[in-house]
Write an enzyme that holds these catalytic residues in place. Structure first.
Site, mmCIF file in Angstrom:
data_model
loop_
_atom_site.group_PDB
_atom_site.id
_atom_site.type_symbol
_atom_site.label_atom_id
_atom_site.label_comp_id
_atom_site.label_asym_id
_atom_site.label_seq_id
_atom_site.Cartn_x
_atom_site.Cartn_y
_atom_site.Cartn_z
ATOM 1 N N ARG A 127 24.449 68.167 19.439
ATOM 2 C CA ARG A 127 25.008 69.230 18.592
ATOM 3 C C ARG A 127 23.914 70.065 17.931
ATOM 4 O O ARG A 127 24.103 71.246 17.684
ATOM 5 C CB ARG A 127 25.879 68.608 17.496
ATOM 6 N N HIS A 185 20.417 41.110 22.760
ATOM 7 C CA HIS A 185 19.075 40.841 23.307
ATOM 8 C C HIS A 185 18.799 39.334 23.441
ATOM 9 O O HIS A 185 18.408 38.853 24.498
ATOM 10 C CB HIS A 185 17.993 41.452 22.416
ATOM 11 N N TYR A 210 16.112 44.430 26.563
ATOM 12 C CA TYR A 210 15.354 43.182 26.665
ATOM 13 C C TYR A 210 15.336 42.665 28.110
ATOM 14 O O TYR A 210 14.408 41.978 28.512
ATOM 15 C CB TYR A 210 15.868 42.142 25.665
ATOM 16 N N GLY A 259 14.738 44.364 30.550
ATOM 17 C CA GLY A 259 13.703 45.088 31.288
ATOM 18 C C GLY A 259 12.303 44.645 30.895
ATOM 19 O O GLY A 259 11.315 45.165 31.428
HETATM 20 N N1 LIG Z 1 16.698 54.001 18.290
HETATM 21 C C1 LIG Z 1 16.381 52.860 18.920
HETATM 22 O O1 LIG Z 1 15.248 52.368 18.874
HETATM 23 C C2 LIG Z 1 17.430 52.159 19.711
HETATM 24 C C3 LIG Z 1 18.720 52.648 19.802
HETATM 25 N N2 LIG Z 1 19.650 52.014 20.578
HETATM 26 C C4 LIG Z 1 21.016 52.539 20.727
HETATM 27 O O2 LIG Z 1 20.954 53.854 21.274
HETATM 28 C C5 LIG Z 1 21.997 54.654 20.760
HETATM 29 C C6 LIG Z 1 21.411 55.895 20.108
HETATM 30 O O3 LIG Z 1 20.553 55.465 19.079
HETATM 31 P P1 LIG Z 1 19.681 56.455 18.186
HETATM 32 O O4 LIG Z 1 19.061 57.498 19.035
HETATM 33 O O5 LIG Z 1 18.817 55.615 17.336
HETATM 34 O O6 LIG Z 1 20.801 57.115 17.280
HETATM 35 P P2 LIG Z 1 20.753 58.426 16.392
HETATM 36 O O7 LIG Z 1 21.350 58.080 15.079
HETATM 37 O O8 LIG Z 1 19.404 59.059 16.396
HETATM 38 O O9 LIG Z 1 21.817 59.346 17.150
HETATM 39 C C7 LIG Z 1 21.559 60.032 18.355
HETATM 40 C C8 LIG Z 1 22.159 61.428 18.266
HETATM 41 O O10 LIG Z 1 23.571 61.304 18.184
HETATM 42 C C9 LIG Z 1 24.107 62.301 17.344
HETATM 43 N N3 LIG Z 1 24.878 61.636 16.292
HETATM 44 C C10 LIG Z 1 24.422 60.859 15.289
HETATM 45 N N4 LIG Z 1 25.446 60.404 14.545
HETATM 46 C C11 LIG Z 1 26.555 60.897 15.081
HETATM 47 C C12 LIG Z 1 27.934 60.774 14.772
HETATM 48 N N5 LIG Z 1 28.359 60.045 13.749
HETATM 49 N N6 LIG Z 1 28.824 61.422 15.556
HETATM 50 C C13 LIG Z 1 28.409 62.134 16.607
HETATM 51 N N7 LIG Z 1 27.114 62.285 16.932
HETATM 52 C C14 LIG Z 1 26.202 61.679 16.189
HETATM 53 C C15 LIG Z 1 22.937 63.061 16.767
HETATM 54 O O11 LIG Z 1 22.780 64.236 17.532
HETATM 55 P P3 LIG Z 1 23.381 65.650 17.121
HETATM 56 O O12 LIG Z 1 23.785 65.599 15.693
HETATM 57 O O13 LIG Z 1 22.280 66.615 17.413
HETATM 58 O O14 LIG Z 1 24.514 65.806 18.053
HETATM 59 C C16 LIG Z 1 21.750 62.170 17.024
HETATM 60 O O15 LIG Z 1 20.576 62.898 17.237
HETATM 61 C C17 LIG Z 1 22.773 53.773 19.798
HETATM 62 O O16 LIG Z 1 23.825 53.201 20.482
HETATM 63 C C18 LIG Z 1 21.749 52.702 19.408
HETATM 64 O O17 LIG Z 1 22.352 51.503 19.026
HETATM 65 C C19 LIG Z 1 19.324 50.901 21.313
HETATM 66 C C20 LIG Z 1 18.063 50.372 21.273
HETATM 67 C C21 LIG Z 1 17.015 50.922 20.442
HETATM 68 O O1 LIG Z 2 17.784 47.332 20.085
HETATM 69 C C1 LIG Z 2 16.977 47.311 19.184
HETATM 70 O O2 LIG Z 2 15.723 46.946 19.468
HETATM 71 C C2 LIG Z 2 14.642 47.287 18.600
HETATM 72 C C3 LIG Z 2 13.481 46.372 19.010
HETATM 73 O O3 LIG Z 2 13.096 46.646 20.322
HETATM 74 P P1 LIG Z 2 11.635 46.195 20.822
HETATM 75 O O4 LIG Z 2 11.651 46.481 22.267
HETATM 76 O O5 LIG Z 2 10.656 47.018 20.051
HETATM 77 O O6 LIG Z 2 11.497 44.748 20.503
HETATM 78 C C4 LIG Z 2 15.009 47.079 17.155
HETATM 79 O O7 LIG Z 2 13.982 47.588 16.332
HETATM 80 C C5 LIG Z 2 16.304 47.811 16.850
HETATM 81 O O8 LIG Z 2 16.721 47.490 15.539
HETATM 82 C C6 LIG Z 2 17.393 47.424 17.794
HETATM 83 O O9 LIG Z 2 18.493 48.318 17.656
#
Ligand SMILES: NC(=O)C1=CN([C@@H]2O[C@H](COP(=O)(O)OP(=O)(O)OC[C@H]3O[C@@H](n4cnc5c(N)ncnc54)[C@H](OP(=O)(O)O)[C@@H]3O)[C@@H](O)[C@H]2O)C=CC1
Ligand SMILES: O=C1O[C@H](COP(=O)(O)O)[C@@H](O)[C@H](O)[C@H]1O
Length: 535
Positions: A88, A291, A230, A232
């Site tokens: 967005r 994980h 994990y 991977g």
């Molecule tokens: N960050 C990490 O290290 C990890 C994340 N994950 C998983 O990956 C997925 C994405 O994580 P992450 O990138 O951290 O999340 P973010 O909170 O950064 O969200 C990603 C994007 O989604 C949009 N967004 C955020 N909140 C909402 C909402 N309530 N409704 C609709 N759109 C929203 C925003 O984009 P915009 O507003 O521009 O549309 C945002 O940039 C999650 O499922 C998370 O659990 C898994 C492993 C590690």
């Molecule tokens: O999925 C997640 O993993 C990270 C940790 O990943 P790692 O590869 O750095 O061990 C964790 O920080 C995060 O809370 C969780 O959503």
């Protein structure tokens, strides 16, 4: 909307498919029997990677860098690749590219020299217009690069909060699926559409099942890739090889010899701006239910009939079904002091940032062996490891128990290593036993090998159509069955998190749980030092 179809491909390998051939063929994941969809899928043609949630944390830190690295190493097609970012936030293509570049300091000149570009499309998740625009852009890229005859591949990566998966998936299914490759529901040109979804897949059994049903109406199981990064990681991928290709371990890997097994995840930082997300989920849903449980499966499952994804995943489901209900007395929860200072965390939050849980597996191999799953944020170090502690030697004439037990440790990160703690004679004139180790430290042993990031490996697997390292629907269901009753008791306030100091080992109650209830015997005075840190 037409019902989802199973991908069936019939075209012979193209030149592009040959171009995609991996320079290094990993042992475990690249072996398919002739009947597997992977063996039939032609891995060539135009490739569009569509990252939904491109403005987010995961996209910036993990997904984009992984795609760039794969491209750089020659795993992605040189002239037929295009990356589309969708979210967005208002951004230009250049602003998105700068954002990606800024994170890992990726070389500007190298990125600019890529023959493909990153295209950003801004649009809402709940309106069709954005997806129509996205679809037009993908089609235009495919027409420019491939015309209408060659195979086209579309990889949709949902880097988004799980709450929007159903909505976004419906839109993708309706507007953005690959139209060229379907003739009467069958992919005839080797093309495909695949969808990667991130964990957490739901919040408990019911919500996960709802999510699975929603997605199941839209995509077939072989189009869906539930990623758990994990799976991977290098050492996690080594688990099956270690266990089933070494005679050493075959007779030892059971209740007769093993006293307890710990699977540990520690981070030395807190929620760091992700408090809003984290507080809704907590450490069990964030780390342990996915994980660590995936690692547990690979540590405890029986030998699969073969390495085909279905055979491996069948065994994982089987062992998960033998996990016993979790008892409150086998759980210690903690919350680090200062967690609620994060402005995105509610001031009255009771969410655990630390948990130590003992699991029991009721089968012939593991009956009576405690499995300790421990995970925590803001602890004294960052590491993830599997620690297998063996029983004492019967009739010990060297009084070795005082020295410590044999342990086999697999360190996932940092500095991948496997080492075996064992008792040897202290060199010298005395007959004295001491603790030492057999050590396979990857940095030392594989000095010229670059170990790929987990996301690189898994994204490549999705492009190749290899689902071995992804979570199958029934596997997910059993994983939630194990943790849901405990999570509900925590949500109802029946179990409380105890405070622990930031930078500590976690609550002292967790050490007591480990020693008293799991029978772990600590070796005093012995610390393994990675060879890279030795003088
Ligand atoms: N960050 C990490 O290290 C990890 C994340 N994950 C998983 O990956 C997925 C994405 O994580 P992450 O990138 O951290 O999340 P973010 O909170 O950064 O969200 C990603 C994007 O989604 C949009 N967004 C955020 N909140 C909402 C909402 N309530 N409704 C609709 N759109 C929203 C925003 O984009 P915009 O507003 O521009 O549309 C945002 O940039 C999650 O499922 C998370 O659990 C898994 C492993 C590690
Ligand atoms: O999925 C997640 O993993 C990270 C940790 O990943 P790692 O590869 O750095 O061990 C964790 O920080 C995060 O809370 C969780 O959503």
């Amino acid at each position: 909307m037409s019902p989802p179809t199973t991908e069936t491909t019939v075209a012979p390998p193209s030149a592009a498919a040959r171009e995609l051939a991996s320079p290094v063929v990993p042992l475990v994941s690249r072996q398919f029997d002739d009947a597997s969809p992977q063996a039939r899928t032609v891995a060539g043609g135009c490739l569009s990677v569509i990252l939904l949630g491109a403005s987010g944390d995961l996209a910036k830190k993990k997904t984009f860098p992984a795609i760039f690295n794969l491209y750089k190493q020659g795993f992605l097609p040189n002239d037929q690749l295009q990356i589309f970012g969708y979210a967005r936030s208002k951004m230009t293509d250049t602003e998105l590219r700068n954002r990606i570049r800024g994170y890992r300091d990726m070389e500007d000149s190298w990125i600019l020299s890529c023959s493909w570009q990153v295209t950003y499309i801004s649009g809402p998740y709940d309106e069709e217009s954005g997806y129509i625009k996205l679809s037009e852009q993908i089609a235009s890229h495919e027409n420019n690069k491939c015309g209408t005859t060659c195979s086209t591949r579309r990889l949709f990566y949902l880097a988004l909060p799980p709450s929007v998966y159903p909505l976004v998936s419906r839109m993708v299914r309706k507007h953005c699926m690959n139209p060229h490759s379907l003739v009467f529901g069958v992919h005839v040109t080797g093309g495909w559409s695949r969808v990667v979804v991130e964990k957490p897949f739901g919040k408990d059994l019911a919500s996960s099942e709802d999510l699975s049903s929603e997605l199941g109406k839209l995509f077939t199981e072989d189009q869906l890739y539930r990623i758990d990064h994990y799976l991977g990681k290098e050492i996690v991928q080594n688990l099956l090889v270690m266990r089933f290709a070494n005679r050493f371990f075959v007779p030892l890997w059971n209740r007769d010899n093993i006293a307890n097994i710990q699977i540990v995840f520690k981070e030395d930082f807190g929620t760091e701006g992700r408090g809003g997300y984290f507080d809704e989920y907590g450490i069990i849903r964030d780390i342990i239910q996915n994980h660590l449980l995936q690692v547990l499966c690979l540590v405890t499952m029986e030998k699969p009939v073969s390495l085909t994804p279905e055979h491996v995943r069948d065994e994982k489901v089987k062992v998960l079904r033998a996990v016993q209900p979790i008892r409150d007395e086998d759980v210690v929860l903690g919350q680090y002091e200062g967690y609620k200072d994060d402005p995105t965390v509610p001031k009255d939050s009771v969410t655990p940032t630390f948990a130590s849980i003992i699991l029991h597996i009721n089968n012939e191999r593991w009956d009576g062996v405690p499995f300790i799953m421990k995970a925590g944020k803001a602890l004294d170090s960052r590491k993830a490891e599997i620690r297998v502690q063996f029983k004492d030697v019967p009739g010990d004439i060297f009084k070795c128990q005082k020295q410590g037990r044999n342990e086999f440790v697999m360190r996932l990160q940092p500095s991948e290593a496997m080492y075996m703690k064992l008792t040897v004679k202290q060199p010298g004139l005395d007959m004295k036993a001491t603790q030492s180790e057999l050590d396979l430290s990857y940095q030392q042993r594989y000095q010229d090998v670059v170990i790929p990031e987990a996301y690189e490996r898994l994204i490549l697997d999705t492009i190749r159509g290899d689902q071995q390292h992804f979570v199958r629907r029934d596997e997910l269901r059993v994983a939630w069955e194990i943790f849901t009753p405990l999570l509900h008791r925590i949500d109802e306030g029946k179990l409380k998190a105890v405070p622990y100091e930031q930078g500590s080992r976690g609550p002292k109650e967790a050490d007591e749980l480990l020693n008293v209830r799991a029978g772990y015997v600590r070796t005093d005075g012995y610390i393994w030092i990675p060879p890279s840190l030795k003088a």
